[in-house]
Design an enzyme around this catalytic site. Sequence first.
Site, PDB file in Angstrom:
ATOM      1  CB  SER A   2      -4.655  13.882   9.939  1.00  0.00           C
ATOM      2  OG  SER A   2      -3.556  14.724   9.707  1.00  0.00           O
ATOM      3  CB  THR A  49       0.128  12.521  -2.732  1.00  0.00           C
ATOM      4  OG1 THR A  49       0.441  13.913  -2.620  1.00  0.00           O
ATOM      5  CG2 THR A  49       0.902  11.927  -3.905  1.00  0.00           C
ATOM      6  CG  HIS A  61      35.088   3.038   9.512  1.00  0.00           C
ATOM      7  ND1 HIS A  61      35.197   4.032  10.466  1.00  0.00           N
ATOM      8  CD2 HIS A  61      33.899   2.412   9.771  1.00  0.00           C
ATOM      9  CE1 HIS A  61      34.150   4.014  11.263  1.00  0.00           C
ATOM     10  NE2 HIS A  61      33.352   3.040  10.872  1.00  0.00           N
ATOM     11  CD  GLU A 100      39.113   6.158   7.237  1.00  0.00           C
ATOM     12  OE1 GLU A 100      38.955   7.200   7.894  1.00  0.00           O
ATOM     13  OE2 GLU A 100      38.182   5.337   7.027  1.00  0.00           O
ATOM     14  NE  ARG A 151       8.904   2.946 -10.725  1.00  0.00           N
ATOM     15  CZ  ARG A 151       8.192   3.724  -9.894  1.00  0.00           C
ATOM     16  NH1 ARG A 151       7.807   3.244  -8.710  1.00  0.00           N
ATOM     17  NH2 ARG A 151       7.872   4.960 -10.219  1.00  0.00           N
TER      18      ARG A 151
END
Length: 379
Positions: free
Chosen positions: A237, A210, A55, A57, A221
């Site tokens: 679906s 889409t 971490h 710290e 990118r």
Amino acid sequence: MSVSEQDRYWMQRALELARRGIGVSSPNPAVGCVILDRAGQVAGEGWHEYDLLDHAEVVALREATAHAGERLRGGTAYVTLEPCNHTGRTPPCTAALTEAGLSRVVAATIDPNPQVAGHGMEALRAAGLEVAIGACESEARRLNEGFARWSQHKHPLVLMKVAMSLDGRIAPPPGYHAPRQTYWITNEASREAVQQLRWQADATMVGIDTVLADDPMLTDRSGLRRRRPLLRIVLDSALRMPLDAKLVESARNDVLVFSVSNNEARAAELRNRGVRVVTLPAEAGRVPLDKVLDKLGEEGILTLLTETGTRLNTALLAGGLVDRMHLFVSPQIMGSDAVPAFRGVAQFIQMADVEVERYKNDLGLCSLLRDPWPPTRKP
């Protein structure tokens, strides 16, 4: 204990370090730490990278111990997130800070993880250290909104991106442009900003409509470093995904299709091309959005960027599933026959505390719709 201007100064530096963890710390939070010796001089700095285990710290303490030695005793640590007080992949950071002989710890915000959630600062205070909470808190919380949502609910933060015209349209009328050819609403500067959003996210999602209309790649990118590939998700679906779609052709186990279809032959064809397919129980014939978020949470996805069309934009908002919204608005009017960003949203949705950016002639509007952080609690 209250925070001072000096505390805020050093916390800004810790936040700079924490931002180096964007793209490499997930599914852990991005955390930065600055340690001053007892004379107020910088002794060590660190930030968290998931694959390097330690971490922020501990990284900063290692450097501080080597540089300052005994001068570290009586020093101060500035950390962007409350130090942990439990053993996970690593020992507790509270113990490391205490054993180093520091006299004070300043944290920007309490950790939203229920395992920590104030207990870290309580442990430090019990060990005799002075503690302070709240220096640059809003900036620190913005940095780890995804971690806050996931650590409490095991769901990713949902960031909805919409590129639209002034009259709220996201695509020209049907037949205006060739199928599977991208039609850009916004300018290049806006599209570069979207790449930054993809870099900061663990996954991005579109609907099959889409894919059929634009044939996108959905890749990151930005050119910036990331620990794991951007997960590219399609809600499909009926498994209509074309086998020659760019997403399929570029799949390397980083494309995930959610479906409700029982067409195992079609699913096998996609899997043979490196596409993961997950079948969920249908709700009103559709892929259930809440179950999608459940599955992504199980995979440690902290932030999901949605780049969806009218139906899914509307469903996500209607379901109260959007945490933050980012609109890219192009100065053009496309007319009533063009495709709307939303249709049939019944409830009133207020964008409050809106952040405004200019992308040349485009306008960026960003707002938090629901706060993923728990209420502030000062231990």
